[in-house]
Enzyme design. Structure first.
Site, PDB file in Angstrom:
ATOM      1  N   ASP A  49      49.766  74.071  90.864  1.00 50.46           N
ATOM      2  CA  ASP A  49      49.413  74.086  89.445  1.00 50.46           C
ATOM      3  C   ASP A  49      48.028  74.696  89.250  1.00 50.46           C
ATOM      4  OD1 ASP A  49      50.000  72.691  86.615  1.00 50.46           O
ATOM      5  OD2 ASP A  49      47.873  72.465  87.088  1.00 50.46           O
ATOM      6  N   TYR A  54      40.980  77.998  85.364  1.00 50.20           N
ATOM      7  CA  TYR A  54      40.445  77.563  86.673  1.00 50.20           C
ATOM      8  C   TYR A  54      39.827  78.713  87.466  1.00 50.20           C
ATOM      9  CZ  TYR A  54      43.589  73.587  85.680  1.00 50.20           C
ATOM     10  OH  TYR A  54      44.249  72.540  85.094  1.00 50.20           O
ATOM     11  N   LYS A  79      48.626  78.427  83.119  1.00 50.50           N
ATOM     12  CA  LYS A  79      48.461  78.040  81.710  1.00 50.50           C
ATOM     13  C   LYS A  79      47.631  79.088  80.994  1.00 50.50           C
ATOM     14  CE  LYS A  79      47.929  73.450  83.687  1.00 50.50           C
ATOM     15  NZ  LYS A  79      47.100  73.618  84.867  1.00 50.50           N
ATOM     16  N   HIS A 112      47.706  75.546  77.343  1.00 51.52           N
ATOM     17  CA  HIS A 112      46.766  74.598  77.965  1.00 51.52           C
ATOM     18  C   HIS A 112      46.365  73.434  77.032  1.00 51.52           C
ATOM     19  CE1 HIS A 112      43.827  74.536  81.581  1.00 51.52           C
ATOM     20  NE2 HIS A 112      44.108  73.329  81.184  1.00 51.52           N
TER      21      HIS A 112
HETATM   22  N1  LIG Z   1      46.651  70.552  81.645  1.00 55.02           N
HETATM   23  C1  LIG Z   1      45.428  70.087  81.659  1.00 55.02           C
HETATM   24  O1  LIG Z   1      44.753  70.030  80.621  1.00 55.02           O
HETATM   25  C2  LIG Z   1      44.838  69.613  82.954  1.00 55.02           C
HETATM   26  C3  LIG Z   1      43.601  68.934  82.949  1.00 55.02           C
HETATM   27  C4  LIG Z   1      43.075  68.510  84.170  1.00 55.02           C
HETATM   28  C5  LIG Z   1      43.778  68.728  85.347  1.00 55.02           C
HETATM   29  N2  LIG Z   1      44.980  69.411  85.326  1.00 55.02           N
HETATM   30  C6  LIG Z   1      45.733  69.658  86.584  1.00 55.02           C
HETATM   31  O2  LIG Z   1      45.975  68.425  87.238  1.00 55.02           O
HETATM   32  C7  LIG Z   1      45.470  68.469  88.583  1.00 55.02           C
HETATM   33  C8  LIG Z   1      45.017  67.098  89.031  1.00 55.02           C
HETATM   34  O3  LIG Z   1      44.047  66.566  88.157  1.00 55.02           O
HETATM   35  P1  LIG Z   1      42.498  66.436  88.532  1.00 55.02           P
HETATM   36  O4  LIG Z   1      42.172  67.407  89.585  1.00 55.02           O
HETATM   37  O5  LIG Z   1      41.711  66.497  87.280  1.00 55.02           O
HETATM   38  O6  LIG Z   1      42.339  64.935  89.040  1.00 55.02           O
HETATM   39  P2  LIG Z   1      43.055  63.983  90.123  1.00 55.02           P
HETATM   40  O7  LIG Z   1      44.097  64.684  90.897  1.00 55.02           O
HETATM   41  O8  LIG Z   1      43.397  62.719  89.417  1.00 55.02           O
HETATM   42  O9  LIG Z   1      41.821  63.609  91.053  1.00 55.02           O
HETATM   43  C9  LIG Z   1      41.187  64.541  91.873  1.00 55.02           C
HETATM   44  C10 LIG Z   1      39.971  63.831  92.482  1.00 55.02           C
HETATM   45  O10 LIG Z   1      40.418  62.735  93.306  1.00 55.02           O
HETATM   46  C11 LIG Z   1      39.934  62.918  94.633  1.00 55.02           C
HETATM   47  N3  LIG Z   1      41.008  62.484  95.551  1.00 55.02           N
HETATM   48  C12 LIG Z   1      42.187  63.106  95.769  1.00 55.02           C
HETATM   49  N4  LIG Z   1      42.917  62.416  96.672  1.00 55.02           N
HETATM   50  C13 LIG Z   1      42.170  61.355  97.026  1.00 55.02           C
HETATM   51  C14 LIG Z   1      42.371  60.284  97.932  1.00 55.02           C
HETATM   52  N5  LIG Z   1      43.476  60.169  98.650  1.00 55.02           N
HETATM   53  N6  LIG Z   1      41.390  59.348  98.048  1.00 55.02           N
HETATM   54  C15 LIG Z   1      40.249  59.434  97.329  1.00 55.02           C
HETATM   55  N7  LIG Z   1      40.000  60.421  96.441  1.00 55.02           N
HETATM   56  C16 LIG Z   1      40.953  61.378  96.302  1.00 55.02           C
HETATM   57  C17 LIG Z   1      39.599  64.387  94.774  1.00 55.02           C
HETATM   58  O11 LIG Z   1      38.528  64.563  95.681  1.00 55.02           O
HETATM   59  P3  LIG Z   1      38.469  65.743  96.784  1.00 55.02           P
HETATM   60  O12 LIG Z   1      39.048  66.989  96.187  1.00 55.02           O
HETATM   61  O13 LIG Z   1      37.016  65.838  97.065  1.00 55.02           O
HETATM   62  O14 LIG Z   1      39.260  65.256  97.972  1.00 55.02           O
HETATM   63  C18 LIG Z   1      39.162  64.747  93.362  1.00 55.02           C
HETATM   64  O15 LIG Z   1      37.794  64.398  93.169  1.00 55.02           O
HETATM   65  C19 LIG Z   1      44.345  69.518  88.489  1.00 55.02           C
HETATM   66  O16 LIG Z   1      43.941  70.002  89.749  1.00 55.02           O
HETATM   67  C20 LIG Z   1      44.976  70.535  87.592  1.00 55.02           C
HETATM   68  O17 LIG Z   1      45.874  71.350  88.334  1.00 55.02           O
HETATM   69  C21 LIG Z   1      45.502  69.831  84.150  1.00 55.02           C
END
Ligand SMILES: NC(=O)c1ccc[n+]([C@@H]2O[C@H](COP(=O)([O-])OP(=O)(O)OC[C@H]3O[C@@H](n4cnc5c(N)ncnc54)[C@H](OP(=O)(O)O)[C@@H]3O)[C@@H](O)[C@H]2O)c1
Length: 278
Positions: A49, A54, A79, A112
């Protein structure tokens, strides 16, 4: 039936998409992204994704193109950026994304954020791209019920997916119920609440009892909720950890306890506040 990381969700147009995908937000360094994507592929991820926002479509495209897994096995989402909404701009920047990702057809294209100004025009471009088979599925992100009801008044094709913030502090019960009724798949972004829920005492207690990590408990909760979910990590050991959620089950009681942690807490913007500004 036994669940695996290969499990697919069937969208309302019949296209299938992996339920458990990999988010690449904030990874703009090529070697960091390359290490992460190769680890993710090794542990079974096939869905990636990204977004124009990004700024990593080019490096992601290169890494996947030269990677060990064939195009046919991959599911790639991007997106359209807020600044690129509207009919012509969406079509134009979609073409750029497709080139940057080194693809001839995209799997899933998402709006988005909802935009009051470009609301119907962006979607009209998406319908055209879908009809021309440039994308296998189209959807939205961060749409509330009222945005989807508005879209319904003019859309020929309703979104197959709504990617929204979902985690134990933002369970989105009402919106998820609506999406289920409308046959729109719910996809959870920020599934770990960007790490915030991993120190929650209920999650930590369940993790200790089941001898899993807090992240595995939260991801298993998403899996049993039948959402699509796309955790991000650039840490190889966590990428592997996040895939080890298929050898245990949460009881109905533990599921309910996690549901009850909801406090409608967002880690990202409120779509209703962004809507008039785009
Ligand atoms: N459509 C939208 O508006 C929108 C908005 C935000 C995000 N997204 C998408 O959703 C994806 C995921 O969301 P997100 O990146 O915001 O947040 P997330 O996946 O909830 O959290 C990512 C964070 O958690 C940490 N993490 C991951 N696995 C872990 C584990 N096993 N133990 C401890 N910490 C852990 C990561 O650290 P490290 O990387 O340092 O390991 C990072 O800091 C994004 O990458 C993006 O593709 C979409």
């Amino acid at each position: 039936m036994e669940r695996t990381i290969k499990d697919q969700m069937t969208l309302h147009n019949g296209v299938t998409m992996p339920e458990h995908g990999f988010g690449v937000y904030k990874m703009t360094d090529k070697s960091e992204l390359e290490t992460a994507v190769h680890k993710a592929l090794e542990f079974g991820y096939r869905s990636f994704d990204t977004a124009q926002m990004y700024q990593n479509e080019t490096i992601l495209g290169e890494i996947l193109h030269n990677g060990p897994v064939t195009r046919k096995e991959l599911f790639i989402t991007t997106k359209i950026n807020n600044s690129s909404q509207g009919y012509d701009q969406s079509l134009f920047t979609f073409e750029e994304s497709l080139n940057d990702l080194q693809l001839s057809q995209l799997d899933l294209l998402l709006v988005h954020w909802p935009s009051e100004k470009h609301f119907f025009e962006t979607w009209r471009a998406f319908e055209r791209l879908y009809e021309e088979k440039m994308v296998r599925a189209i959807g939205v992100c961060n749409f509330q019920i009222h945005h989807l009801e508005k879209l319904k008044t003019k859309a020929n094709i309703m979104p197959m997916v709504n990617q929204i913030e979902i985690h134990p502090y933002m369970t989105q019960k009402e919106l998820r119920g609506y999406l289920q009724e409308e046959n729109i798949a719910a996809e959870a972004w920020g599934p770990l609440a960007r790490g915030m829920v991993l120190t929650d005492e209920t999650i930590v207690e369940i993790a200790k009892r089941l001898q899993k990590t807090p992240a595995q408990i939260v991801l298993r909760w998403h899996l049993q909720n039948r959402s699509i979910f796309i955790p991000k990590s650039s840490t190889p050991i966590r990428i592997e950890e996040n895939t080890n959620i298929y050898d245990f089950e949460l009881s109905a009681e533990d599921m309910a306890r996690i549901d009850s942690l909801n406090k409608n807490h967002r880690t990202g913007p409120n779509p209703d506040e962004i809507y008039p500004t785009i």
